[in-house]
Design an enzyme around this catalytic site. Structure first.
Site, short mmCIF file in Angstrom:
data_model
loop_
_atom_site.label_atom_id
_atom_site.label_comp_id
_atom_site.label_asym_id
_atom_site.label_seq_id
_atom_site.Cartn_x
_atom_site.Cartn_y
_atom_site.Cartn_z
N GLU A 278 -53.45 -25.11 17.17
CA GLU A 278 -53.91 -25.73 18.42
C GLU A 278 -55.42 -25.57 18.59
O GLU A 278 -56.10 -26.46 19.09
CB GLU A 278 -53.16 -25.11 19.60
CG GLU A 278 -53.11 -26.00 20.83
CD GLU A 278 -52.02 -25.56 21.80
OE1 GLU A 278 -50.85 -25.87 21.54
OE2 GLU A 278 -52.34 -24.90 22.80
N GLU A 281 -56.90 -28.12 16.52
CA GLU A 281 -56.73 -29.44 17.18
C GLU A 281 -57.80 -29.62 18.27
O GLU A 281 -58.40 -30.70 18.40
CB GLU A 281 -55.33 -29.52 17.79
CG GLU A 281 -54.97 -30.90 18.32
CD GLU A 281 -53.57 -30.96 18.96
OE1 GLU A 281 -52.86 -29.93 18.98
OE2 GLU A 281 -53.21 -32.04 19.45
N CYS A 298 -46.48 -25.55 24.67
CA CYS A 298 -45.47 -24.59 24.22
C CYS A 298 -44.37 -24.32 25.24
O CYS A 298 -43.36 -23.70 24.90
CB CYS A 298 -46.12 -23.29 23.76
SG CYS A 298 -47.30 -22.63 24.90
N SER A 318 -50.89 -31.38 23.41
CA SER A 318 -51.08 -30.98 22.01
C SER A 318 -49.87 -31.41 21.18
O SER A 318 -48.73 -31.36 21.65
CB SER A 318 -51.22 -29.46 21.95
OG SER A 318 -51.03 -29.02 20.63
N LYS A 357 -35.78 -23.25 26.86
CA LYS A 357 -35.86 -23.14 25.40
C LYS A 357 -34.54 -23.57 24.75
O LYS A 357 -34.52 -24.01 23.61
CB LYS A 357 -36.20 -21.71 24.99
CG LYS A 357 -37.65 -21.32 25.25
CD LYS A 357 -38.59 -21.88 24.22
CE LYS A 357 -40.04 -21.60 24.54
NZ LYS A 357 -40.96 -22.40 23.74
N GLU A 360 -35.01 -27.19 24.47
CA GLU A 360 -36.01 -27.51 23.44
C GLU A 360 -35.40 -27.43 22.03
O GLU A 360 -35.63 -28.31 21.19
CB GLU A 360 -37.18 -26.53 23.55
CG GLU A 360 -38.30 -26.79 22.54
CD GLU A 360 -39.40 -25.73 22.61
OE1 GLU A 360 -39.09 -24.53 22.54
OE2 GLU A 360 -40.58 -26.10 22.73
N GLU A 365 -36.18 -34.01 17.89
CA GLU A 365 -37.40 -33.88 17.06
C GLU A 365 -37.44 -32.53 16.33
O GLU A 365 -38.26 -32.33 15.45
CB GLU A 365 -38.67 -33.94 17.93
CG GLU A 365 -38.78 -35.12 18.87
CD GLU A 365 -38.25 -34.80 20.26
OE1 GLU A 365 -37.30 -34.01 20.37
OE2 GLU A 365 -38.78 -35.36 21.24
N CYS A 502 -44.31 -17.06 31.13
CA CYS A 502 -42.96 -16.74 30.62
C CYS A 502 -42.40 -15.43 31.14
O CYS A 502 -41.18 -15.26 31.16
CB CYS A 502 -42.99 -16.68 29.10
SG CYS A 502 -43.26 -18.27 28.37
#
Ligand code: HC1
Length: 568
Positions: A278, A281, A298, A318, A357, A360, A365, A502
């Site tokens: 990142e 990036e 994230c 990102s 999560k 996710e 993907e 988190c």
């Protein structure tokens, strides 16, 4: 200021303070069920009633303002009888399933029933039958256990600004649910689980997947690896009586190993990797005139939020997968190859503070290894359940270390668990890579703490890099609205879905409140300071990973395994 007397104690408070808050100031605890400071102040449950001299009826302390010379009594026969009757009325419409309920021994209704000595319920409720909503991969909603306190509704609306659930129907048939006969999976719920953290009973909980993990551990063909998120280590001890914020990494690793996992690894390893990708990036986007500000990716509740509510802004996000998903992709490629295990036999578990999560991990993907990269996500609470089932005496365990090489990390990785941490970790690395100089201090304190939106400017070479940090989706919305209005002149934004980051995730121990969030944040920085290495680019295992496997940040393999595209 006003002066009042509560149970014979004089107390001075600011105008507008409620009787409940005034009582707290002199250590008088008035019980509540629906109240949530600044979020759900509706006087609905009537558990907090008190006597106010001169008033004809009992008053709900949470919505009654303190006034000059007020005289309040919080513990009279009338008060106790009223609270007892209210509890009985709630219980008359509540299933008696305590021993089999996920919140058994951690339920506010159960605790109050115990405290008020309720041994019998003298009323007969309507007890309408409701269907459990288990449509979501993250959360389960059981309307029969709901006491209609509306805390979940308020958190979803006021803190997260998602408004996925609300009261539907009338009278005894009222349920808290998504609108127009939808189930959670069809709604705009982002799976953050903040509703679970404030639910006083077991009406909302995580989807329990511990049986899937037990089955994998018992399967001799499976090579079961586990990763643990940064924020779990500073909260898990709470479930074994430790103070919030206690850093229990070594005991947690030892306990997980006792469950029978083949390897115990750390999400922090791929948090360091995320910074490499990142950070690169960001440097590339700044250098090539790419879309700015770059926004972190994230936190999966946050990603679902932008997909639902601000799809036009997705090019800002990102392309990096989250550390959880980077780990999953590497576990079934790089690691499987290194360990000589068929990737089809690798069973990859992650321990997260987060209910989103779970969502996710099963996104379409997230299978760039050729398999579902992360097989099962357990929350902190589920992991503790496994420890308890296995009879593990957590507090007595000698500390153990993570396995190599996916267990090696730096302080920059552990701070991912607190709001501002990803930003701080990125700045530590981007500064040194761009300037070639060593930072005098690695502590970027302006991006730390529980202020809703934080800003900072950091000189990196010739450029003043402008950054912003938001935690909680209501705060994220403020930044996105500014961005849409052309008023967000930043290079880089960190957004975390949950208040506090988190450490305040929906899978964390209950209770999770403001003070506990702060204590866990303190624990995160204690863990950072204890690390020998505190910058991601100095992680020797990450350097080795690039040498042996990935070649370079943003390289071909990285794009294949570590990056993704989110679609509206
Ligand atoms: Fe998080 Fe992250 S910090 S999202 O809050 O980037 O859940 O802890 O594991 O993936 O590393 C969660 C925590 C976590 C990821 C990392």
């Amino acid at each position: 200021m006003v002066t009042l007397t509560i149970d014979g104690k004089e107390v001075q408070v600011e105008q507008g303070t409620t009787v409940l808050e005034a009582a707290k100031k002199v250590n008088i605890n008035i019980p509540t069920l629906c109240y949530l400071k600044d979020i759900n102040v509706i006087g609905a449950c009537r558990i907090c009633v008190v006597e106010v001299k001169g008033a004809r009826t009992l008053q709900a302390a949470c919505v009654t303002p303190a006034t000059e010379n007020m005289v309040v009594l919080t513990n009279t026969a009338a008060v106790r009888n009223s609270r007892r009757m209210t509890l009985e009325l709630i219980l008359s419409n509540h299933p008696f399933q305590c021993p089999t309920c996920v919140r058994n021994q951690n339920c506010e209704l159960q605790s109050l029933a115990e405290a008020f000595g309720i041994r019998e319920v003298h009323y007969q409720g309507a007890n309408p039958e409701h269907v459990v909503d288990d449509s979501s991969v993250s959360l389960v909603r059981d309307p029969e256990k709901c006491i209609l306190c509306r805390r979940c509704v308020s958190v979803c609306e006021k803190v997260q600004t998602v408004c996925a659930i609300g009261p539907q129907g009338r009278g005894f048939d009222t349920v808290i649910a998504p609108g127009v006969d939808m189930v959670l999976a069809e709604s705009n719920c982002v799976n953050c689980g903040q509703c679970v953290l404030v639910c006083p009973t077991g009406a909302l909980c995580e989807r329990d997947q511990t049986e899937q993990v037990w089955a994998a551990l018992a399967d001799p063909k499976k090579h079961v690896v586990v990763q643990t998120a940064p924020a779990v280590r500073v909260a898990i001890g709470e479930m074994f009586g430790m103070k919030p914020g206690s850093v229990a990494t070594g005991q947690m690793v030892a306990a997980i190993r006792k469950l029978g996992f083949d390897k115990v690894f750390d999400t922090d390893f791929t948090a360091d990797l995320t910074i490499m990708e990142e950070g690169s990036e960001l440097i590339e986007r700044i250098g090539t005139g790419g879309v700015l500000p770059l926004i972190t990716s994230c936190s999966p509740g946050w990603v679902k939020f932008i997909e639902h509510f601000y799809p036009a802004l997705l090019p800002h996000v990102s392309t990096c997968k989250s550390p959880q998903q980077m780990f999953g992709a590497l576990a079934k490629t790089f690691y499987a190859e290194k360990a000589g295990v068929d990737p089809a036999d690798v069973f990859s578990v992650s321990i997260m503070p987060c209910t989103a999560k779970k969502f996710e991990a099963q996104r379409p993907e997230m299978n760039s290894s050729g398999y579902q990269d992360v097989d099962v996500v357990l929350t902190t609470r589920e992991l503790c359940r496994m420890f308890k089932q296995a009879g593990i005496n957590f507090n007595e365990l000698p500390e153990e270390n993570y396995d190599d090489p996916l267990g090696i990390s730096t302080g920059a990785a552990v701070i991912f668990g607190a709001t501002g941490g990803v930003m701080e970790a990125a700045l530590r690395t981007v500064y040194e890579i761009v300037t070639g100089e060593t930072l005098a201090s690695v502590d970027f304190v302006d991006v730390r703490g529980l202020v809703g939106v934080k800003e900072a400017s950091v000189k990196v070479g010739d450029l003043d890099v402008k950054v912003a940090v938001a935690h909680g989706l209501g705060n994220a919305r403020k930044l996105l609205d500014a961005l849409q209005a052309g008023e967000a002149n930043y290079h880089f934004i960190e957004i975390m879905c949950c208040p506090g980051g988190c450490i305040g995730g929906g899978g964390q121990p209950i209770p999770t409140n403001y003070e506990i969030r702060q204590q866990r944040i303190d624990g995160i920085y204690t863990a950072d300071e204890a690390m020998t290495l505190r910058k991601s680019h100095e992680n020797p295992a990450i350097q080795q990973l690039y040498k042996e496997f990935l070649e370079k940040p943003l390289g071909h393999k990285s794009h294949e395994l570590l990056h993704t595209k989110y679609t509206p």
